[in-house]
Design a protein around this motif. Structure first.
Motif, PDB file in Angstrom:
ATOM      1  N   ARG A  53      -4.694   6.308 -29.711  1.00  0.00           N
ATOM      2  CA  ARG A  53      -4.675   7.133 -28.765  1.00  0.00           C
ATOM      3  C   ARG A  53      -4.603   6.497 -27.413  1.00  0.00           C
ATOM      4  NH1 ARG A  53      -1.465  10.363 -30.002  1.00  0.00           N
ATOM      5  NH2 ARG A  53      -1.813  12.136 -28.592  1.00  0.00           N
ATOM      6  N   ILE A  54      -3.878   5.219 -27.151  1.00  0.00           N
ATOM      7  CA  ILE A  54      -3.827   4.714 -26.109  1.00  0.00           C
ATOM      8  C   ILE A  54      -3.494   5.419 -24.818  1.00  0.00           C
ATOM      9  CG2 ILE A  54      -2.978   2.591 -24.940  1.00  0.00           C
ATOM     10  CD1 ILE A  54      -5.100   2.055 -27.100  1.00  0.00           C
ATOM     11  N   THR A  55      -4.135   5.267 -23.593  1.00  0.00           N
ATOM     12  CA  THR A  55      -3.711   5.895 -22.500  1.00  0.00           C
ATOM     13  C   THR A  55      -3.045   5.251 -21.484  1.00  0.00           C
ATOM     14  OG1 THR A  55      -5.901   5.537 -21.651  1.00  0.00           O
ATOM     15  CG2 THR A  55      -5.682   7.729 -22.535  1.00  0.00           C
ATOM     16  N   ARG A  56      -3.412   3.853 -21.305  1.00  0.00           N
ATOM     17  CA  ARG A  56      -2.911   2.951 -20.258  1.00  0.00           C
ATOM     18  C   ARG A  56      -2.255   1.615 -21.233  1.00  0.00           C
ATOM     19  NH1 ARG A  56      -4.098   4.213 -14.797  1.00  0.00           N
ATOM     20  NH2 ARG A  56      -5.564   6.036 -14.951  1.00  0.00           N
ATOM     21  N   ALA A  57      -1.164   1.336 -20.779  1.00  0.00           N
ATOM     22  CA  ALA A  57      -0.663   0.039 -21.211  1.00  0.00           C
ATOM     23  C   ALA A  57      -0.243  -0.957 -19.958  1.00  0.00           C
ATOM     24  CB  ALA A  57       0.632   0.121 -22.137  1.00  0.00           C
ATOM     25  N   PHE A  58      -0.897  -2.069 -19.725  1.00  0.00           N
ATOM     26  CA  PHE A  58      -0.490  -2.962 -18.946  1.00  0.00           C
ATOM     27  C   PHE A  58       0.123  -4.098 -19.544  1.00  0.00           C
ATOM     28  CE2 PHE A  58      -4.322  -1.113 -17.267  1.00  0.00           C
ATOM     29  CZ  PHE A  58      -3.969  -0.737 -15.989  1.00  0.00           C
ATOM     30  N   VAL A  59       1.441  -4.408 -19.272  1.00  0.00           N
ATOM     31  CA  VAL A  59       2.476  -5.138 -20.064  1.00  0.00           C
ATOM     32  C   VAL A  59       3.229  -6.157 -19.205  1.00  0.00           C
ATOM     33  CG1 VAL A  59       2.480  -3.339 -21.801  1.00  0.00           C
ATOM     34  CG2 VAL A  59       4.037  -3.243 -20.028  1.00  0.00           C
ATOM     35  N   ALA A  60       4.009  -6.766 -19.720  1.00  0.00           N
ATOM     36  CA  ALA A  60       4.924  -7.650 -19.098  1.00  0.00           C
ATOM     37  C   ALA A  60       6.423  -7.024 -19.238  1.00  0.00           C
ATOM     38  CB  ALA A  60       5.100  -9.097 -19.609  1.00  0.00           C
ATOM     39  N   PRO A  61       7.522  -7.489 -18.626  1.00  0.00           N
ATOM     40  CA  PRO A  61       8.952  -7.011 -18.723  1.00  0.00           C
ATOM     41  C   PRO A  61       9.628  -7.130 -19.869  1.00  0.00           C
ATOM     42  CG  PRO A  61       8.812  -8.000 -16.510  1.00  0.00           C
ATOM     43  CD  PRO A  61       7.269  -8.229 -17.455  1.00  0.00           C
ATOM     44  N   ASP A  78      13.050  -4.735 -13.480  1.00  0.00           N
ATOM     45  CA  ASP A  78      14.175  -4.079 -12.948  1.00  0.00           C
ATOM     46  C   ASP A  78      14.167  -2.510 -12.653  1.00  0.00           C
ATOM     47  OD1 ASP A  78      16.995  -3.726 -11.973  1.00  0.00           O
ATOM     48  OD2 ASP A  78      17.180  -2.840 -14.018  1.00  0.00           O
ATOM     49  N   GLU A  79      14.634  -1.940 -11.779  1.00  0.00           N
ATOM     50  CA  GLU A  79      14.531  -0.549 -11.629  1.00  0.00           C
ATOM     51  C   GLU A  79      15.218   0.129 -12.642  1.00  0.00           C
ATOM     52  OE1 GLU A  79      16.666   2.777  -8.071  1.00  0.00           O
ATOM     53  OE2 GLU A  79      16.675   0.542  -8.120  1.00  0.00           O
ATOM     54  N   SER A  80      16.318   0.185 -13.152  1.00  0.00           N
ATOM     55  CA  SER A  80      16.897   0.806 -14.207  1.00  0.00           C
ATOM     56  C   SER A  80      16.147   0.474 -15.576  1.00  0.00           C
ATOM     57  CB  SER A  80      18.525   0.321 -14.248  1.00  0.00           C
ATOM     58  OG  SER A  80      18.483  -0.822 -14.573  1.00  0.00           O
ATOM     59  N   LEU A  81      15.854  -0.374 -15.771  1.00  0.00           N
ATOM     60  CA  LEU A  81      14.962  -0.714 -16.906  1.00  0.00           C
ATOM     61  C   LEU A  81      13.589   0.194 -16.867  1.00  0.00           C
ATOM     62  CD1 LEU A  81      14.429  -2.194 -19.605  1.00  0.00           C
ATOM     63  CD2 LEU A  81      13.480  -4.189 -18.572  1.00  0.00           C
ATOM     64  N   GLY A 124       5.949   9.719  -0.216  1.00  0.00           N
ATOM     65  CA  GLY A 124       6.694   9.877  -1.398  1.00  0.00           C
ATOM     66  C   GLY A 124       6.220   9.290  -2.477  1.00  0.00           C
ATOM     67  N   PRO A 125       6.897   9.765  -3.737  1.00  0.00           N
ATOM     68  CA  PRO A 125       6.986   8.972  -4.903  1.00  0.00           C
ATOM     69  C   PRO A 125       7.324   7.498  -4.709  1.00  0.00           C
ATOM     70  CG  PRO A 125       7.791  11.200  -5.633  1.00  0.00           C
ATOM     71  CD  PRO A 125       7.704  10.836  -3.774  1.00  0.00           C
ATOM     72  N   THR A 126       6.634   6.751  -5.575  1.00  0.00           N
ATOM     73  CA  THR A 126       7.141   5.160  -5.442  1.00  0.00           C
ATOM     74  C   THR A 126       8.062   4.955  -6.119  1.00  0.00           C
ATOM     75  OG1 THR A 126       4.508   4.791  -5.306  1.00  0.00           O
ATOM     76  CG2 THR A 126       5.882   3.015  -5.603  1.00  0.00           C
ATOM     77  N   PRO A 127       9.553   4.556  -5.337  1.00  0.00           N
ATOM     78  CA  PRO A 127      10.533   4.250  -6.087  1.00  0.00           C
ATOM     79  C   PRO A 127      10.402   2.995  -7.157  1.00  0.00           C
ATOM     80  CG  PRO A 127      10.796   4.003  -3.808  1.00  0.00           C
ATOM     81  CD  PRO A 127       9.345   3.936  -3.976  1.00  0.00           C
ATOM     82  N   LYS A 128      11.123   3.079  -8.370  1.00  0.00           N
ATOM     83  CA  LYS A 128      11.043   1.860  -9.343  1.00  0.00           C
ATOM     84  C   LYS A 128      11.774   0.825  -8.611  1.00  0.00           C
ATOM     85  CE  LYS A 128      10.005   5.060 -12.612  1.00  0.00           C
ATOM     86  NZ  LYS A 128       8.783   5.339 -12.645  1.00  0.00           N
ATOM     87  N   GLY A 129      11.330  -0.262  -9.397  1.00  0.00           N
ATOM     88  CA  GLY A 129      12.007  -1.649  -8.594  1.00  0.00           C
ATOM     89  C   GLY A 129      11.102  -2.118  -7.449  1.00  0.00           C
ATOM     90  N   THR A 130       9.935  -1.493  -6.866  1.00  0.00           N
ATOM     91  CA  THR A 130       9.230  -1.984  -6.034  1.00  0.00           C
ATOM     92  C   THR A 130       7.895  -2.165  -6.707  1.00  0.00           C
ATOM     93  OG1 THR A 130       7.758  -0.029  -5.179  1.00  0.00           O
ATOM     94  CG2 THR A 130       9.979  -0.073  -4.443  1.00  0.00           C
ATOM     95  N   PRO A 152      18.113 -14.999  -8.979  1.00  0.00           N
ATOM     96  CA  PRO A 152      18.319 -14.978 -10.392  1.00  0.00           C
ATOM     97  C   PRO A 152      17.829 -13.708 -10.676  1.00  0.00           C
ATOM     98  CG  PRO A 152      17.463 -17.087  -9.871  1.00  0.00           C
ATOM     99  CD  PRO A 152      17.466 -16.225  -8.578  1.00  0.00           C
ATOM    100  N   ALA A 153      16.656 -13.159 -10.322  1.00  0.00           N
ATOM    101  CA  ALA A 153      16.287 -11.631 -10.803  1.00  0.00           C
ATOM    102  C   ALA A 153      17.160 -10.655 -10.657  1.00  0.00           C
ATOM    103  CB  ALA A 153      14.900 -11.577 -10.027  1.00  0.00           C
ATOM    104  N   GLU A 154      18.084 -10.674  -9.436  1.00  0.00           N
ATOM    105  CA  GLU A 154      19.007  -9.780  -8.968  1.00  0.00           C
ATOM    106  C   GLU A 154      19.862  -9.639 -10.198  1.00  0.00           C
ATOM    107  OE1 GLU A 154      21.986  -8.169  -5.653  1.00  0.00           O
ATOM    108  OE2 GLU A 154      20.509 -10.045  -5.297  1.00  0.00           O
ATOM    109  N   LEU A 155      20.549 -10.816 -10.670  1.00  0.00           N
ATOM    110  CA  LEU A 155      21.552 -10.861 -11.390  1.00  0.00           C
ATOM    111  C   LEU A 155      21.113 -10.801 -13.039  1.00  0.00           C
ATOM    112  CD1 LEU A 155      23.207 -14.394 -10.448  1.00  0.00           C
ATOM    113  CD2 LEU A 155      23.965 -11.957  -9.969  1.00  0.00           C
ATOM    114  N   GLU A 156      19.838 -11.013 -13.353  1.00  0.00           N
ATOM    115  CA  GLU A 156      19.251 -10.712 -14.375  1.00  0.00           C
ATOM    116  C   GLU A 156      19.127  -8.871 -14.626  1.00  0.00           C
ATOM    117  OE1 GLU A 156      16.745 -14.912 -14.688  1.00  0.00           O
ATOM    118  OE2 GLU A 156      15.658 -12.686 -14.229  1.00  0.00           O
TER     119      GLU A 156
END
Length: 532
Positions: free
Chosen positions: A261-269, A300-303, A348-354, A444-448
């Motif tokens: 019953r994990i509440t938090r996951a700190f991970v990598a992309p 990435d924001e969409s991911l 307001g809410p923090t946008p994805k991608g930042t 590179p990150a933008e193209l990825e």
């Protein structure tokens, strides 16, 4: 111009790392502090404090003194925090070694750090012994036991008297992880007790912690500063339960979240990518998971949005997916996404991608790498950071220290970022990784991020490949196709070309089975350059 955090400063306790992290152990002595995610073996908070005190006593009895370096070469186990805090409580300095290192790499770190003792596990003993043959230490301790070597049990059962070491948190080192920094060979990053105590304290106002109720999955390695501070020390200091896994295996990871019953996951992309796209995710109940925070590389924001949408479909309605930013030299966090409702007043809410906001007590600058001048509002620049989490410097390397940490205390991160009107930062790329094409800079990150938006691409990485005739760098994409996909080079190039400016187009494509990444999730671009 220095940009202050949107959050008010917090008071940094004048404590050593063990004193700070284990401060609440007595009142929660019977609650689980650490659980082995595969076997279920458990250490309570009370047991953890007792074991740390005994290990410190054993190390002192073996002749180790304040400032001596002890190297730790091990994967994540429930005993890793015992070893780390026992060494620290003895006034010694922990130098964590990457579990994937070769004997030559281990020997370099042992010699450079001046380690007197190496603590490892039996599975790693062959590499440890080969390393010690090149860079001798006084003793090898094998945590789970091996003939001719003391075990962790031997040390913990000592009847040596308890030790009290006078530690100055502001100046005494607690850990010496190795990092390539912004460039070059690995260097010992000198982090003080205050650095690590500050970073956990600074992060708390953005975390929305429920004391004693948090359950953190620890799959990122403790030998990496992200795992060491954010998963291990932060989770224990919160009074929560840290569930350890020795390595990332998706099924094992998902099962641990479900069963514990994990509440938090700190991970990598790469883990966020699996949560967003892998069919196995639907087979597990992840409804306990309230927060997923990604770090170590750009997300990435969409991911991020795709992973959040999918997790919320799994009945975890409150699940949020965000990201943070940092580096070993920052202990490691300087920016993170706040939990919903903990944004600065009026935001307001923090946008994805930042990567969210600068932590309390943290100042930032965005500087033009070419001129050294502060960038105008809205412009991209190299991110400089100043705060109590900034390292003391690189061990025995004053030139590298001076190149990264200036006289005014600004750490030059080597990362390109932009900040919006609300004080939210977005990391665009690394200064050294920008591709130069016909005078334009291509990230590179933008193209990825664009490539990962293709439904038939499961992973991707981009590097610059030198074109001998023109001297330009051509953006080359390394692409992992989804099973059954017939996507070809022309299809990849066309997909990207429809979504970016002409100078950013991918010019070359190579299909590979897997993008090489470090255990912390960073793309190993040097490996891709070697095959390009």
């Amino acid at each position: 111009m220095a940009l202050a955090s949107r959050y008010p400063d917090v008071e940094i306790p004048e404590l050593s790392v063990p004193q700070f992290v284990l401060a609440g152990a007595a009142e929660r002595r019977d609650s689980p502090a650490l659980i082995d995610g595969t076997s279920g073996e458990t250490i309570t908070h009370g047991e953890l404090a007792f074991y740390v005190e005994r290990l410190a006593a054993a190390l002192a009895a073996r002749g180790l003194r304040k400032g001596d370096v002890v190297a730790v070469f091990a994967p994540n186990t429930i005993w890793y925090p015992v070893v780390f805090h026992g060494i620290a409580a003895a006034g010694c300095v922990v130098s964590p070694i990457n579990a994937l290192y070769t004997p030559d790499e281990i020997a370099f770190q042992l010699k450079d750090s001046g380690a007197k003792v190496l603590i490892t596990i039996s599975l790693f003993l062959d590499r440890a012994q080969a390393a010690v043959a090149q860079a001798p230490v006084d003793e090898i301790v094998v945590m789970d036991g091996a003939e001719g070597h003391a075990s962790l049990r031997d040390l913990l059962t000592t009847d040596a008297p308890a030790v009290q070491v006078d530690i100055d948190p502001a100046t005494d080192l607690v850990t010496l992880p190795y990092s390539s920094g912004t460039t070059g060979l690995p260097k010992g990053v000198m982090l003080t007790h205050r650095n690590l105590v500050a970073n956990v304290t600074q992060s708390r106002p953005l975390a929305g912690v429920e004391d004693g109720d948090e359950r953190i999955i620890a799959v990122l390695p403790f030998f990496h500063i992200y795992g060491l501070t954010v998963l291990m020390n932060q989770g224990l200091q919160w009074g929560g339960t840290v569930v350890t896994l020795p390595r990332f295996d998706l099924e094992q990871f998902l099962r641990a979240i479900q069963d514990h019953r994990i509440t938090r996951a700190f991970v990598a992309p790469p883990i966020v990518l699996a949560l967003a796209k892998h069919p196995m995710v639907d087979q597990f109940d992840l409804s306990s998971l309230r927060s997923v925070t990604s770090g170590a590389a750009p997300l990435d924001e969409s991911l991020a949005q795709a992973a959040q949408d999918r997790l919320r479909k799994g009945a975890a309605e409150g699940t949020s997916v965000g990201q943070g930013y940092g580096m070993t030299e920052l202990s490691p966090v300087s920016h993170t996404t706040p939990e919903v409702g903990l944004e600065p007043a009026g935001a307001g809410p923090t946008p994805k991608g930042t990567v969210g906001y600068a932590l309390p007590n943290t100042e930032c600058r965005l500087v033009d790498p070419a001129t050294g001048e502060d960038c105008a509002p809205g412009e991209r620049g190299e991110l400089w950071v100043r705060g109590p989490q900034v390292m003391a410097g690189y061990l025995n390397n004053p030139q590298a220290t001076a190149d990264t940490l200036d006289r005014e205390g600004w750490l030059h991160t080597g990362d390109v970022a932009i900040v919006d009107d609300e004080g939210r930062y977005t990391v665009v790329d690394r200064v050294k990784e920008l591709i130069k094409y016909k005078g334009y800079q291509v990230a590179p990150a933008e193209l990825e991020a664009v490539l990962l938006g293709h439904p038939e691409i499961t992973d991707a990485a981009v590097i610059g490949v030198l074109e001998r005739d023109t001297g330009d760098e051509l953006p080359k994409a390394f692409v992992v196709r989804a099973p059954g996909s017939s996507l070809d080079e022309d299809g990849v190039i066309a997909f990207v070309a429809e979504r970016v400016a002409p100078h950013k187009k991918v010019r070359l494509v190579e299909f590979i089975e897997q993008v090489p990444k470090s255990m912390a999730g960073k793309i190993l671009r040097k490996d891709l350059k070697a095959r390009a």
